[in-house]
Design a protein around this motif. Structure first.
Motif, PDB file in Angstrom:
ATOM      1  N   GLY A 188      -8.838  -8.578   2.140  1.00  0.00           N
ATOM      2  CA  GLY A 188      -7.276  -8.398   1.868  1.00  0.00           C
ATOM      3  C   GLY A 188      -6.565  -7.050   1.630  1.00  0.00           C
ATOM      4  O   GLY A 188      -5.616  -6.978   1.098  1.00  0.00           O
ATOM      5  N   ILE A 189      -7.224  -6.066   2.024  1.00  0.00           N
ATOM      6  CA  ILE A 189      -6.963  -4.698   1.798  1.00  0.00           C
ATOM      7  C   ILE A 189      -6.943  -3.722   3.201  1.00  0.00           C
ATOM      8  O   ILE A 189      -7.888  -3.861   4.032  1.00  0.00           O
ATOM      9  N   ASP A 190      -5.842  -3.257   3.541  1.00  0.00           N
ATOM     10  CA  ASP A 190      -5.534  -2.463   4.690  1.00  0.00           C
ATOM     11  C   ASP A 190      -5.856  -1.010   4.197  1.00  0.00           C
ATOM     12  O   ASP A 190      -5.176  -0.209   3.633  1.00  0.00           O
ATOM     13  N   LEU A 191      -6.914  -0.311   4.864  1.00  0.00           N
ATOM     14  CA  LEU A 191      -7.664   1.126   4.441  1.00  0.00           C
ATOM     15  C   LEU A 191      -7.229   2.056   5.569  1.00  0.00           C
ATOM     16  O   LEU A 191      -7.777   3.031   5.626  1.00  0.00           O
ATOM     17  N   ASP A 192      -6.393   1.244   6.704  1.00  0.00           N
ATOM     18  CA  ASP A 192      -6.111   2.414   7.794  1.00  0.00           C
ATOM     19  C   ASP A 192      -5.092   3.527   7.399  1.00  0.00           C
ATOM     20  O   ASP A 192      -4.091   3.751   7.875  1.00  0.00           O
ATOM     21  N   HIS A 193      -5.623   4.859   6.617  1.00  0.00           N
ATOM     22  CA  HIS A 193      -4.967   5.987   6.315  1.00  0.00           C
ATOM     23  C   HIS A 193      -4.318   6.525   7.338  1.00  0.00           C
ATOM     24  O   HIS A 193      -3.323   7.212   7.428  1.00  0.00           O
ATOM     25  N   HIS A 194      -5.257   6.818   8.456  1.00  0.00           N
ATOM     26  CA  HIS A 194      -4.878   7.439   9.623  1.00  0.00           C
ATOM     27  C   HIS A 194      -3.972   6.917  10.537  1.00  0.00           C
ATOM     28  O   HIS A 194      -3.290   7.566  11.549  1.00  0.00           O
ATOM     29  N   LEU A 195      -3.461   5.653  10.300  1.00  0.00           N
ATOM     30  CA  LEU A 195      -2.432   5.184  11.033  1.00  0.00           C
ATOM     31  C   LEU A 195      -0.949   5.012  10.373  1.00  0.00           C
ATOM     32  O   LEU A 195       0.007   4.228  10.738  1.00  0.00           O
ATOM     33  N   MET A 196      -0.828   5.672   9.151  1.00  0.00           N
ATOM     34  CA  MET A 196       0.292   5.712   8.495  1.00  0.00           C
ATOM     35  C   MET A 196       1.473   6.354   9.220  1.00  0.00           C
ATOM     36  O   MET A 196       1.178   7.550  10.001  1.00  0.00           O
ATOM     37  N   PRO A 197       2.545   5.846   9.723  1.00  0.00           N
ATOM     38  CA  PRO A 197       3.652   6.372  10.591  1.00  0.00           C
ATOM     39  C   PRO A 197       4.306   7.381   9.632  1.00  0.00           C
ATOM     40  O   PRO A 197       4.242   7.539   8.308  1.00  0.00           O
ATOM     41  N   ASP A 198       4.933   8.358  10.535  1.00  0.00           N
ATOM     42  CA  ASP A 198       5.949   9.190   9.991  1.00  0.00           C
ATOM     43  C   ASP A 198       7.108   9.058  10.366  1.00  0.00           C
ATOM     44  O   ASP A 198       7.672   9.599  11.434  1.00  0.00           O
ATOM     45  N   PRO A 199       7.970   8.435   9.386  1.00  0.00           N
ATOM     46  CA  PRO A 199       9.401   8.028   9.693  1.00  0.00           C
ATOM     47  C   PRO A 199      10.125   9.520   9.901  1.00  0.00           C
ATOM     48  O   PRO A 199      11.465   9.326  10.693  1.00  0.00           O
ATOM     49  N   THR A 235       4.469  -1.168   3.330  1.00  0.00           N
ATOM     50  CA  THR A 235       3.915   0.098   3.138  1.00  0.00           C
ATOM     51  C   THR A 235       4.873   1.220   2.911  1.00  0.00           C
ATOM     52  O   THR A 235       6.035   1.342   3.463  1.00  0.00           O
ATOM     53  N   VAL A 236       4.338   2.175   2.293  1.00  0.00           N
ATOM     54  CA  VAL A 236       5.504   3.231   1.509  1.00  0.00           C
ATOM     55  C   VAL A 236       4.705   4.651   2.142  1.00  0.00           C
ATOM     56  O   VAL A 236       3.485   4.788   1.438  1.00  0.00           O
ATOM     57  N   VAL A 237       5.494   5.686   2.641  1.00  0.00           N
ATOM     58  CA  VAL A 237       4.912   6.963   2.700  1.00  0.00           C
ATOM     59  C   VAL A 237       6.114   7.817   2.499  1.00  0.00           C
ATOM     60  O   VAL A 237       7.275   7.543   2.379  1.00  0.00           O
ATOM     61  N   GLY A 238       5.679   9.191   2.297  1.00  0.00           N
ATOM     62  CA  GLY A 238       6.804  10.210   2.230  1.00  0.00           C
ATOM     63  C   GLY A 238       7.150  10.416   0.642  1.00  0.00           C
ATOM     64  O   GLY A 238       6.655   9.820  -0.467  1.00  0.00           O
ATOM     65  N   ILE A 239       8.047  11.471   0.646  1.00  0.00           N
ATOM     66  CA  ILE A 239       8.631  11.924  -0.445  1.00  0.00           C
ATOM     67  C   ILE A 239      10.089  11.916  -0.370  1.00  0.00           C
ATOM     68  O   ILE A 239      10.629  12.901   0.327  1.00  0.00           O
ATOM     69  N   PRO A 240      10.778  11.232  -1.096  1.00  0.00           N
ATOM     70  CA  PRO A 240      10.690  10.115  -1.715  1.00  0.00           C
ATOM     71  C   PRO A 240       9.986   8.928  -0.913  1.00  0.00           C
ATOM     72  O   PRO A 240      10.325   9.044   0.305  1.00  0.00           O
ATOM     73  N   ARG A 281       0.968  -1.092  -0.028  1.00  0.00           N
ATOM     74  CA  ARG A 281      -0.107  -0.208  -0.119  1.00  0.00           C
ATOM     75  C   ARG A 281       0.894   1.176  -0.065  1.00  0.00           C
ATOM     76  O   ARG A 281       1.974   1.299   0.525  1.00  0.00           O
ATOM     77  N   VAL A 282       0.570   2.225  -0.712  1.00  0.00           N
ATOM     78  CA  VAL A 282       0.977   3.587  -0.936  1.00  0.00           C
ATOM     79  C   VAL A 282       0.274   4.565  -0.069  1.00  0.00           C
ATOM     80  O   VAL A 282      -0.630   5.009  -0.497  1.00  0.00           O
ATOM     81  N   GLY A 283       0.936   5.368   0.814  1.00  0.00           N
ATOM     82  CA  GLY A 283       0.300   6.448   1.312  1.00  0.00           C
ATOM     83  C   GLY A 283      -0.183   7.550   0.604  1.00  0.00           C
ATOM     84  O   GLY A 283       0.495   7.679  -0.324  1.00  0.00           O
TER      85      GLY A 283
END
Length: 249
Positions: free
Chosen positions: A180-191, A159-164, A143-145
């Motif tokens: 089979g799909i994770d839709l918890d967008h609000h739980l995306m971490p901030d590295p 799971t991928v987040v951020g730029i890049p 999944r891509v944030g």
């Protein structure tokens, strides 16, 4: 075509709790309209009727706000939620059971002919505003944030987040739904935020050790007043701030 359309409609009810009945989905969901038009346009493209295929694609973009090149290869049960601003390039490939939100771009980074757009394997979810650029491969179940920019391959189930885009969440920490799909967008971490917080905590510990050793701390520079006005929780805690003034780096 009809089995594909039936699967496309069924997946809407599985992934969108707002879908109430078949008539509503058929008449008001632009993602369904764009995908149906693409099925026909892609068939024309394969028959070498390139101009009619492009005209049909342009009409679909006009009415839905979703731009899918007729050369793109799309598998079964793709769900395009809301859809406005979605762009899918000519050589893009999308597997089965994928989900795209509005503002997603599957774009190219080269003017050279050949494979220049992304490949999404089965079960990939791409959040709103995300950009996947170049002939990269997004592995099965990844999944891509939202608003991420992906320019490198992504391993399956990550799971991928951020730029890049950065891989931040292993599959064992995700909540996978029965579909089979994770839709918890609000739980995306901030590295990036996590790394800064760890650095500030480390600085706080070091300052406490310097103060305990009786070493006089250097007076902070003028620019450090901004840090002193920040949240104590972010700048290493109120205790460390009180023990010694912060030194600008």
């Amino acid at each position: 075509m009809f089995p594909l359309l039936r699967d496309d409609l069924r997946c809407v009810f599985e992934r969108d709790p707002a879908a109430r009945n078949l008539l509503e989905v058929l008449t008001t969901y632009p993602g369904v309209h764009a995908l149906l038009a693409h099925r026909f346009a892609h068939r024309l493209w394969r028959w070498k009727w390139r101009y009619p295929a492009r005209v049909l694609s342009a009409l679909a973009r006009l009415f839905t706000g979703i731009d899918i090149h007729p050369g793109a290869r799309i598998g079964r049960r793709l769900f395009i939620d809301h859809g406005m601003g979605v762009v899918i390039g000519e050589t893009a490939e999308i597997g089965d059971d994928c989900t795209l939100y509005h503002g997603v771009t599957l774009g190219g980074t080269s003017w050279n002919p050949g494979k220049r757009h992304p490949t999404l394997e089965d079960g990939v979810m791409v959040g709103a505003g995300a950009k996947i650029l170049g002939p990269v491969t997004i592995g099965r179940g990844a999944r891509v944030g939202a608003n991420a920019v992906v320019i490198e391959d992504v391993a399956p189930s990550m799971t991928v987040v951020g730029i890049p885009g950065r891989v931040v969440l292993p599959p064992e920490r995700r909540r996978i739904t029965p579909h089979g799909i994770d839709l918890d967008h609000h739980l995306m971490p901030d590295p990036v935020g996590k790394a800064i917080q760890c650095l500030m905590e480390r600085i706080g510990h070091l300052e406490a050790q310097v103060a305990a050793a009786g070493i006089p701390a250097q007076a902070p520079e003028a620019d450090c007043s901004t840090c002193l006005e920040a949240s104590p929780a972010f700048c290493g805690g109120a205790a460390s701030t009180a023990q010694s003034p912060r030194k600008s780096s």
